[in-house]
Design an enzyme around this catalytic site. Structure first.
Site, PDB file in Angstrom:
ATOM      1  N   HIS A 179       0.844  -1.218  -0.186  1.00 36.35           N
ATOM      2  CA  HIS A 179       0.032  -0.011  -0.155  1.00 36.35           C
ATOM      3  C   HIS A 179       0.803   1.322   0.116  1.00 36.35           C
ATOM      4  O   HIS A 179       0.396   2.360  -0.362  1.00 36.35           O
ATOM      5  CB  HIS A 179      -1.058   0.091   1.037  1.00 36.35           C
ATOM      6  N   GLU A 217       7.406   4.342  13.628  1.00 36.82           N
ATOM      7  CA  GLU A 217       6.064   4.153  14.063  1.00 36.82           C
ATOM      8  C   GLU A 217       6.027   4.476  15.633  1.00 36.82           C
ATOM      9  O   GLU A 217       7.086   4.006  16.355  1.00 36.82           O
ATOM     10  CB  GLU A 217       5.431   2.665  13.961  1.00 36.82           C
ATOM     11  N   HIS A 241       7.988  -2.548   2.244  1.00 36.94           N
ATOM     12  CA  HIS A 241       7.851  -0.885   1.943  1.00 36.94           C
ATOM     13  C   HIS A 241       9.106  -0.118   1.669  1.00 36.94           C
ATOM     14  O   HIS A 241       9.167   0.322   0.580  1.00 36.94           O
ATOM     15  CB  HIS A 241       7.167  -0.525   3.179  1.00 36.94           C
ATOM     16  N   LYS A 336       9.298   0.604  15.543  1.00 34.37           N
ATOM     17  CA  LYS A 336       8.202   0.634  16.472  1.00 34.37           C
ATOM     18  C   LYS A 336       8.492   1.363  17.746  1.00 34.37           C
ATOM     19  O   LYS A 336       9.577   1.419  18.222  1.00 34.37           O
ATOM     20  CB  LYS A 336       7.317  -0.507  16.855  1.00 34.37           C
TER      21      LYS A 336
END
Ligand code: NAD
Length: 488
Positions: A179, A217, A241, A336
């Site tokens: 995506h 993130e 990604h 993260k």
């Protein structure tokens, strides 16, 4: 500036896993927005297919709730929701058995329309779905399947999955989703590179000092611990990604903006990537965070394995061995529980070779930053004279190309998923990964993972809310560089 919406052809889109998290958060709200934009023809049909026992009305209710909860509806479009829901159907189905398939076949029997099947289920079911679609006569030569990530967990499993899908579908029918490729800025990156004279002549080792790609993130692994601990940042983010972003930044100009021309060039980049040396690779695991009233567990607590060796953070340096990029380092990092949520590509140009303004003016360099989230946009840092008296003092200022500002309030924000789904219906594979690309990416990734496994390396702890392990900063410092600040 008003956007031009070209309606797509009539279609049936079957969402396997239609009651799942992805369908509710992204796919259904995205389709509703495309419906409101006038892009979905009224005869289009969306069919949810999952294990849950529901009828059409029950699924419409679930879809309606999901669309409202996940931002599909606005004051301007909520009156269109019922008309959209009229296009929605449901079949309770088992990917591993015969239940529901006859009903699905009956529902989708109308011909002369695009047939697309979205595999929004666990990857373990991708092969079963492909086989059953074939068995039930729904894998026609013009049908399309959309395959979610992860696509394999190493080269061998990716090859197996490609072979299973290839048994029933040609490559032109397979849409492997990443995506990140559907994001507005990613496409703008190609527009900026290949639609302007300004950048391309400088886009090489002679003028570019280095390139950084950061995907940070703030969240931890949350409820995905079981899956994540088997994957880690390398498999979950870098192999797909970050690799895709690297390809778009580094590829040669394709002859045409068509799917195979673009993907051929991306593939060449992946194949030219150097192996990553052990001392150019840093892995980390976030520590517990007690700084606010909500207790945030450490990575190992979250995945319930006190000895886990899986990384929640990775930073690495690699090179692309070709004429354009020989000698230019590419630094990649993702993690993260970092200080801010931010995805950014930064192209740092070399310093001017000589300062005519004397040493006091300092050395300056242009920095092009391509921001994917939040606040999508492109900024070019340029050096100018500081206004006012006091001689030639130089400062760096950003030339901001934030799209919302440049294009005005009418410029429509299209989410990555909705853009990609419309591309599937249009039959445009440019923004989807080809099978050989995915395999090449694993062929680069596998030896890196084997390397740290063989060396028995354990990820280093890093404090939550920071930008990763201290040795990842050392990686840059050793080279006389530094990471760009992760900013929200
Ligand atoms: P989920 O667990 O929330 O949903 C799974 C869906 O599959 C449910 O609708 C369930 O009924 C259905 N299902 C399970 N077993 C089935 C069977 N035997 N036959 C038919 N249907 C069956 O999963 P999700 O989070 O929606 O993820 C779906 C896919 O999308 C996965 O491949 C995941 O890796 C990928 N993905 C998800 C996200 C996300 O944000 N959720 C992001 C990126 C990729």
């Amino acid at each position: 500036m008003t956007s031009r919406v070209i309606p797509v052809d009539p279609f049936d889109l079957v969402i396997f896993g239609g009651t799942g998290d992805l369908a509710r958060r992204k796919i259904l709200p995205g389709l509703f927005r495309r419906f409101c934009a006038g892009q979905m023809p009224p005869s289009a049909r969306i069919v949810g297919a999952a294990r849950t026992e529901l009828d059409h009305a029950g699924y419409r209710e679930m879809a309606s709730e999901a669309i409202k909860e996940f931002g599909g509806t606005t004051a301007a479009n909520s009156d269109k929701l019922n008309a959209f829901l009229d296009t929605v159907y449901y079949v309770a189905i088992d990917a591993l058995g015969d239940d529901g398939w006859e009903e699905l076949q009956e529902l989708c029997k109308e011909k002369n329309r695009v047939e697309a099947y979205y595999f929004s289920v666990t990857p373990a079911l991708f092969g079963d779905l492909a086989e059953r679609l074939h068995y039930w006569g729904m894998a026609g030569p013009d049908s399309r399947i959309v395959v979610e990530k992860p696509f394999g967990r190493n080269l061998a499993t990716a090859k197996n999955l490609n072979a299973t899908l290839a048994a029933h579908f040609d490559e032109h029918q397979i849409y492997r989703i990443d995506h990140y490729l559907g994001k507005e800025t990613v496409q703008n990156l190609m527009a900026v590179r290949f639609g302007n004279m300004l950048f391309e002549p400088l886009w090489n080792a002679q003028y570019v000092d280095h390139i950084q790609i950061t995907v940070a993130e703030t969240v931890g692994v949350g409820g995905r611990g079981e899956y994540y601990d088997k994957a880690g940042a390398m498999r979950d983010m870098v192999q797909n990604h970050l690799m895709q972003l690297l390809c778009l930044i580094a590829m040669e100009p394709p002859a045409r903006f068509d799917p195979d021309a673009v993907r051929d060039e991306k593939l060449k980049v992946i194949r030219a990537l150097d192996p990553v040396l052990p001392h150019h690779l840093m892995r980390g695991q976030y520590e517990a965070d007690h700084s606010d009233e909500k207790a945030h567990p450490s990575y190992r607590e979250a995945v319930e394995d006190p000895r886990s060796k899986t990384e929640s953070f990775i930073a690495l340096k690699t090179h692309i061995s070709n004429w354009r990029w020989a000698g230019t380092p590419f630094y990649l990092r993702t993690g993260k529980r970092m200080s801010a949520r931010s995805s950014e590509i930064t192209v740092v140009f070399k310093e001017t070779p000589h300062s005519i303004f004397g040493e006091d003016a300092g050395r300056h360099r242009n920095v092009l930053s391509i921001r994917l989230q939040p606040n999508e946009g492109i900024t070019l840092g340029v050096t100018i004279k500081e206004p006012g008296p006091g001689g030639m003092r130089l400062i760096d200022v950003p030339l901001d190309m934030t799209f919302a500002e440049a294009l005005g309030a009418d410029s429509e924000h299209v989410d990555a998923y909705e853009r990609l789904i419309m591309d599937v219906i249009r039959g445009n594979q440019t923004l989807f990964m080809r099978g050989d690309e995915v395999e090449a990416a694993w062929a680069w990734t596998d030896p890196i993972i084997h390397g740290w496994e063989e060396r028995g390396e354990v990820p280093k702890p890093y404090e939550s809310g920071t930008d990763g392990t201290t040795d990842s900063h050392e990686l840059m410092r050793r080279d006389g560089r530094k990471w760009r600040e992760v900013s929200p």
